[in-house]
Each structure stands twice: as structure tokens, then as C-alpha cells.
Design a protein around this motif. Sequence first.
Motif, PDB file in Angstrom:
ATOM      1  N   ALA A   1       0.839  -1.204   0.000  1.00  0.00           N
ATOM      2  CA  ALA A   1       0.000   0.000   0.000  1.00  0.00           C
ATOM      3  C   ALA A   1       0.871   1.251   0.000  1.00  0.00           C
ATOM      4  N   PHE A   2       1.975   1.211   0.738  1.00  0.00           N
ATOM      5  CA  PHE A   2       2.900   2.333   0.778  1.00  0.00           C
ATOM      6  C   PHE A   2       3.464   2.620  -0.613  1.00  0.00           C
TER       7      PHE A   2
ATOM      8  N   ALA B   1       2.834   5.934  -2.812  1.00  0.00           N
ATOM      9  CA  ALA B   1       3.964   6.827  -3.114  1.00  0.00           C
ATOM     10  C   ALA B   1       4.045   7.096  -4.602  1.00  0.00           C
ATOM     11  N   GLU B   2       3.894   6.058  -5.400  1.00  0.00           N
ATOM     12  CA  GLU B   2       3.941   6.242  -6.853  1.00  0.00           C
ATOM     13  C   GLU B   2       2.782   7.107  -7.334  1.00  0.00           C
TER      14      GLU B   2
ATOM     15  N   ALA C   1      -3.989   1.261   5.568  1.00  0.00           N
ATOM     16  CA  ALA C   1      -4.285   2.692   5.682  1.00  0.00           C
ATOM     17  C   ALA C   1      -3.033   3.461   6.103  1.00  0.00           C
ATOM     18  N   SER C   2      -2.283   2.928   7.057  1.00  0.00           N
ATOM     19  CA  SER C   2      -1.045   3.582   7.484  1.00  0.00           C
ATOM     20  C   SER C   2      -0.037   3.621   6.345  1.00  0.00           C
TER      21      SER C   2
ATOM     22  N   GLY D   1       2.761   6.686   2.280  1.00  0.00           N
ATOM     23  CA  GLY D   1       3.133   6.727   0.866  1.00  0.00           C
ATOM     24  C   GLY D   1       2.650   7.973   0.163  1.00  0.00           C
ATOM     25  N   LEU D   2       1.428   8.399   0.460  1.00  0.00           N
ATOM     26  CA  LEU D   2       0.905   9.617  -0.167  1.00  0.00           C
ATOM     27  C   LEU D   2       1.747  10.835   0.208  1.00  0.00           C
ATOM     28  N   LEU D   3       2.079  10.938   1.485  1.00  0.00           N
ATOM     29  CA  LEU D   3       2.850  12.098   1.942  1.00  0.00           C
ATOM     30  C   LEU D   3       4.276  12.092   1.390  1.00  0.00           C
TER      31      LEU D   3
END
Length: 184
Positions: A75-76, A80-81, A111-112, A117-119
Motif C-alpha cells: 500500500a505504501f 507513493a507512486e 491505511a497507514s 506513501g501519499l505524503l
Amino acid sequence: DVMRGEETQIAGFLAENQTYSGTLCLPGTHTKWVALQDGRIERFRTFMTGETFALLSKHSVLRHGLSADDLDSTAFAEAAEHSFNAPEALTADLFGVRAAGLVADLGPAQASGRLSGLLIGAELAAVSRDFDLGNTALLGSDKIAGAYRSALTHLGHASRQLDAETITLKGLTLAYSFYEPEHS
């Protein structure tokens, strides 16, 4: 922008890499990115990504669906991508973490991973405009440094991770060697 101690780590790094040209990343609550050319600082920039993660995970609606201990690496990497390629959607994507927890059975570790990854992906998108991500040295040996290395690797950028404690001690030793106590 300011540095408050990171220059010691940079000096420690440069003690063994005197002519380094590339990027240093000092991950943490306030991650520093430093562009070096032939061992000289050209520019640096600070990102509040670590603090933002802490605030969102402890004081926002997202806190209800996150794991305090686990982070799903798949998920991370996916987040991130995604965020690297579409950083302008960050705040909508952040709410998507909450929505997926409510309607799509997104687990706490996923979720974590997605939040982190988004940040980090959005940070890397911003950094990529002014810094060479293809030659990055990460100064850190903790989970945070590992997350940055994982994101860089997933995005196709070479990086190496160095122990921050060792580098810091080298920098402090170097600073001490220039210190001459006053004699009374």
C-alpha cells in the motif's frame, strides 16, 4: 529555510565524501534535502512530512482507521507512486484513505501504508524539481529512512542509506578538532 543541527551530519558525511555531487536526504520530523556539488552545499529545503504524518495520524479523522505499529509495504509503494505522479490530488487522496476504510475494507496497516506513501510521494514530487533523486544518500538508520529509500527505489531512483549516528559522530569529531579552547 533553516538548519538546526543537520549541518553536523552533513559535515560528517562530507568528511568521507569530500567531492560528493548529488543529494542528501536527512529524514525525520522535518526532512531536509540538500543539493551538494563537489562537496559544497548548493541549496537545501525542509519538508514537514513527518510532522504532517504525526498530526494526521493522531489528530484527524484518519486516526480511526490507522495502525499504530504496522505499515503495509505494498500500500505504501502504490500510494507513493500515485502521489509522486499526481501530487496536486494529495488532500483528496488523504480523505480517500478514510473513505476506503469505511466502504472498501481498507485495513489499518494498509491505511497507514497509504497515508505514509501519499505524503512521501508528494514530497518526492516536489523535491524532484530541484534535486537529483538519481544520486541520493539517505542519512538515517530508522524506519523513516527506510521508507524514503523504499519510495525512491520503487520510483526507479538509486539511493544508499547510511547510519545517521555514525555520520553525526564524525561531524561532531570534526567540529571538535577545529575548536581551540581559550587559555586564561
